[in-house]
Design a protein around this motif. Structure first.
Motif, mmCIF file in Angstrom:
data_model
loop_
_atom_site.group_PDB
_atom_site.id
_atom_site.type_symbol
_atom_site.label_atom_id
_atom_site.label_comp_id
_atom_site.label_asym_id
_atom_site.label_seq_id
_atom_site.Cartn_x
_atom_site.Cartn_y
_atom_site.Cartn_z
ATOM 1 N N SER A 1 -58.940 -50.446 -72.858
ATOM 2 C CA SER A 1 -58.515 -51.331 -73.951
ATOM 3 C C SER A 1 -59.463 -52.509 -74.154
ATOM 4 O O SER A 1 -59.464 -53.136 -75.218
ATOM 5 N N GLN A 2 -60.287 -52.807 -73.153
ATOM 6 C CA GLN A 2 -61.225 -53.918 -73.253
ATOM 7 C C GLN A 2 -62.550 -53.502 -73.895
ATOM 8 O O GLN A 2 -63.370 -54.353 -74.239
ATOM 9 N N MET A 3 -62.741 -52.194 -74.059
ATOM 10 C CA MET A 3 -64.008 -51.700 -74.599
ATOM 11 C C MET A 3 -64.062 -51.903 -76.108
ATOM 12 O O MET A 3 -63.070 -51.727 -76.809
ATOM 13 N N LYS A 4 -65.246 -52.230 -76.601
ATOM 14 C CA LYS A 4 -65.444 -52.415 -78.044
ATOM 15 C C LYS A 4 -66.099 -51.204 -78.692
ATOM 16 O O LYS A 4 -65.982 -50.998 -79.894
ATOM 17 N N LEU A 5 -66.809 -50.405 -77.880
ATOM 18 C CA LEU A 5 -67.450 -49.187 -78.359
ATOM 19 C C LEU A 5 -67.408 -48.173 -77.231
ATOM 20 O O LEU A 5 -67.725 -48.493 -76.086
ATOM 21 N N PHE A 6 -67.008 -46.941 -77.559
ATOM 22 C CA PHE A 6 -66.954 -45.873 -76.566
ATOM 23 C C PHE A 6 -68.078 -44.890 -76.866
ATOM 24 O O PHE A 6 -68.250 -44.463 -78.004
ATOM 25 N N VAL A 7 -68.850 -44.530 -75.826
ATOM 26 C CA VAL A 7 -70.004 -43.641 -76.021
ATOM 27 C C VAL A 7 -69.822 -42.360 -75.221
ATOM 28 O O VAL A 7 -69.463 -42.400 -74.043
ATOM 29 N N HIS A 8 -70.050 -41.236 -75.877
ATOM 30 C CA HIS A 8 -70.029 -39.943 -75.186
ATOM 31 C C HIS A 8 -71.279 -39.188 -75.612
ATOM 32 O O HIS A 8 -71.362 -38.675 -76.720
ATOM 33 N N THR B 1 -61.611 -34.848 -74.081
ATOM 34 C CA THR B 1 -60.337 -35.546 -74.255
ATOM 35 C C THR B 1 -60.527 -37.060 -74.185
ATOM 36 O O THR B 1 -59.752 -37.804 -74.789
ATOM 37 N N ALA B 2 -61.559 -37.513 -73.477
ATOM 38 C CA ALA B 2 -61.787 -38.954 -73.347
ATOM 39 C C ALA B 2 -62.099 -39.592 -74.698
ATOM 40 O O ALA B 2 -61.698 -40.732 -74.958
ATOM 41 N N VAL B 3 -62.805 -38.873 -75.569
ATOM 42 C CA VAL B 3 -63.122 -39.416 -76.894
ATOM 43 C C VAL B 3 -61.852 -39.526 -77.729
ATOM 44 O O VAL B 3 -61.633 -40.522 -78.425
ATOM 45 N N ILE B 4 -61.001 -38.501 -77.657
ATOM 46 C CA ILE B 4 -59.726 -38.548 -78.383
ATOM 47 C C ILE B 4 -58.893 -39.727 -77.890
ATOM 48 O O ILE B 4 -58.267 -40.445 -78.677
ATOM 49 N N GLU B 5 -58.892 -39.941 -76.580
ATOM 50 C CA GLU B 5 -58.149 -41.045 -75.987
ATOM 51 C C GLU B 5 -58.676 -42.390 -76.501
ATOM 52 O O GLU B 5 -57.898 -43.279 -76.880
ATOM 53 N N ALA B 6 -59.999 -42.530 -76.533
ATOM 54 C CA ALA B 6 -60.600 -43.778 -76.998
ATOM 55 C C ALA B 6 -60.277 -44.031 -78.468
ATOM 56 O O ALA B 6 -59.889 -45.148 -78.851
ATOM 57 N N LEU B 7 -60.420 -43.011 -79.307
ATOM 58 C CA LEU B 7 -60.096 -43.158 -80.721
ATOM 59 C C LEU B 7 -58.633 -43.552 -80.908
ATOM 60 O O LEU B 7 -58.301 -44.386 -81.760
ATOM 61 N N SER B 8 -57.758 -42.945 -80.096
ATOM 62 C CA SER B 8 -56.325 -43.240 -80.189
ATOM 63 C C SER B 8 -56.019 -44.697 -79.853
ATOM 64 O O SER B 8 -55.048 -45.260 -80.357
ATOM 65 N N LEU B 9 -56.853 -45.284 -78.997
ATOM 66 C CA LEU B 9 -56.702 -46.697 -78.636
ATOM 67 C C LEU B 9 -57.367 -47.617 -79.665
ATOM 68 O O LEU B 9 -57.350 -48.836 -79.495
ATOM 69 N N GLY B 10 -57.936 -47.037 -80.704
ATOM 70 C CA GLY B 10 -58.588 -47.849 -81.721
ATOM 71 C C GLY B 10 -59.947 -48.344 -81.292
ATOM 72 O O GLY B 10 -60.353 -49.462 -81.638
ATOM 73 N N ILE B 11 -60.675 -47.512 -80.540
ATOM 74 C CA ILE B 11 -62.027 -47.872 -80.100
ATOM 75 C C ILE B 11 -63.021 -47.038 -80.897
ATOM 76 O O ILE B 11 -63.021 -45.802 -80.793
ATOM 77 N N PRO B 12 -63.868 -47.642 -81.705
ATOM 78 C CA PRO B 12 -64.897 -46.883 -82.418
ATOM 79 C C PRO B 12 -65.784 -46.143 -81.418
ATOM 80 O O PRO B 12 -65.997 -46.615 -80.289
ATOM 81 N N CYS B 13 -66.296 -44.987 -81.819
ATOM 82 C CA CYS B 13 -67.049 -44.140 -80.893
ATOM 83 C C CYS B 13 -68.446 -43.820 -81.409
ATOM 84 O O CYS B 13 -68.664 -43.694 -82.616
#
Length: 371
Positions: free
Chosen positions: A269-276, A285-297
């Motif tokens: 939840s503290q991340m501002k950008l998620f990178v895969h 599944t980690a990208v889906i999880e990040a998007l669901s938390l409202g983290i741009p990827c």
């Protein structure tokens, strides 16, 4: 609806780093919630271990007798299944599945297969010649005997068609259990631009070498000010730490190690950008999880998530490994954060994830497999 039996190697424990475990557990739970008759059968050395995972579906564990043997208990259970049962294998290059599928054909039972990215072009590169020989002699028989094969993304579908010519491919993504995304909202969000990754720490497949080198370019050449947080464990964790030191990034990278549940979600939840930056995947599944938390990827084409991210304008994508370009995308994301514009991508990410990746929607789509 026909009885469905999912077959996995292990105990489908969703608290493991292996994404297949979480997928099978959540899919079975949602199928049960829809009123379907569903079970999960696992082949494991710990088949007598007391069950600790709460499940709403029936589960049954069978002893692992080695690569080329099926236990008498499993054979008896297969034979006792009703004639209209559909067996659903999860994974690839698992010798147990070759033997079980052969036995299912012998007793006239139908089965389907979800390889979970095992047959992507990138995955086939590791131990290339041994895998090709095994695929031609054994694995292709499993695929040809399946009534349908589920692929998670377009990249996997394309690679499997080229490899086997399999015509019966149905495209269905993974889903997300939104109830699992609980965390303490009273903890104030960090004001730092945190770039994040969560998943198995594997250098080549997950492209973590690319991520660290791109991050160094972003810090040194583009004067980026963000930090990099990696959540997860795996055989390359110490190697990635050494690479971090070699690149002189230790002051800017935090390795969280293995984290689960609310603790993991709190970190994400503290991340501002998620990178895969994977070189090959089924559908992470980690990208889906990040998007669901409202983290741009920021994702590679190999993740098969690029279409979703582009469609929703929920982040950035790239096709070929290009470290300077990836670094520039990191800097672009940081600039949008500084200007307050990144939150628009965040809102679109969360909205798209809940529309496209609910387990209810995914479970309903699996009817196409079982029909």
């Amino acid at each position: 609806m026909r009885p469905i039996i999912h077959i996995v190697l292990g105990r489908a424990n969703p608290n493991r780093l292996n994404g297949v475990n979480r997928v099978v557990h959540n899919l079975a739970e949602e199928q049960h919630a829809l009123g379907w008759e569903v079970s999960v059968w696992g082949i494991t050395a710990s088949y007598q271990k007391t069950e600790t995972q709460k499940r709403n579906y029936h589960s049954c564990w069978f002893p692992d007798k080695g690569y080329m043997r099926i236990s008498t208990e499993l054979k008896a259970a297969l034979s006792a299944s009703s004639a209209d049962t559909v067996f659903h294998f999860h994974g690839g290059f698992i010798p147990h599945f070759i033997l079980i599928s052969r036995y299912l054909r012998k007793i006239n039972r139908n089965y389907v297969l979800t390889p979970h990215g095992t047959f992507t072009q990138g995955a086939m590169e590791k131990n290339k010649w041994l895998k090709k020989l095994y695929f031609r002699c054994l694995e292709n028989l499993l695929i040809k005997g399946a009534k349908a094969v589920q692929c998670l993304g377009h990249a996997e579908q394309s690679d499997l068609q080229a490899l086997s010519g399999c015509p019966s491919i149905i495209l269905i993504p993974n889903g997300q259990n939104f109830a699992e995304l609980r965390y303490d909202h009273s903890i104030p969000p960090s004001t730092e631009f945190i770039i994040g990754y969560c998943g198995r720490v594997e250098e080549r497949q997950k492209g973590l070498d690319v991520l660290l080198k791109s991050f160094r370019f972003y810090r040194e050449q583009l004067e980026g000010k963000g930090s990099l947080h990696l959540v997860g464990d795996g055989p390359y964790l110490e190697e990635m730490k050494r690479l971090s030191s070699e690149l002189e990034l230790d002051s800017y990278i935090h390795f969280w190690g293995r984290r689960f549940g609310q603790e993991k979600v709190q970190i994400l939840s503290q991340m501002k950008l998620f990178v895969h930056s994977s070189r090959n995947e089924g559908l992470p599944t980690a990208v889906i999880e990040a998007l669901s938390l409202g983290i741009p990827c920021l994702v590679s084409k190999a993740t098969s998530m690029d279409t979703y991210v582009k469609m929703a304008e929920a982040g950035w994508t790239y096709e070929e490994i290009d470290i300077p370009r990836i670094a520039r995308l990191l800097r672009e994301a940081e600039k949008e954060y500084e200007e307050g514009r990144l939150k628009e991508r965040a809102e679109r990410a969360a909205e798209m994830a809940r529309r496209e990746f609910s387990w209810k929607k995914v479970a309903e789509q699996t009817q196409l497999l079982y029909q």
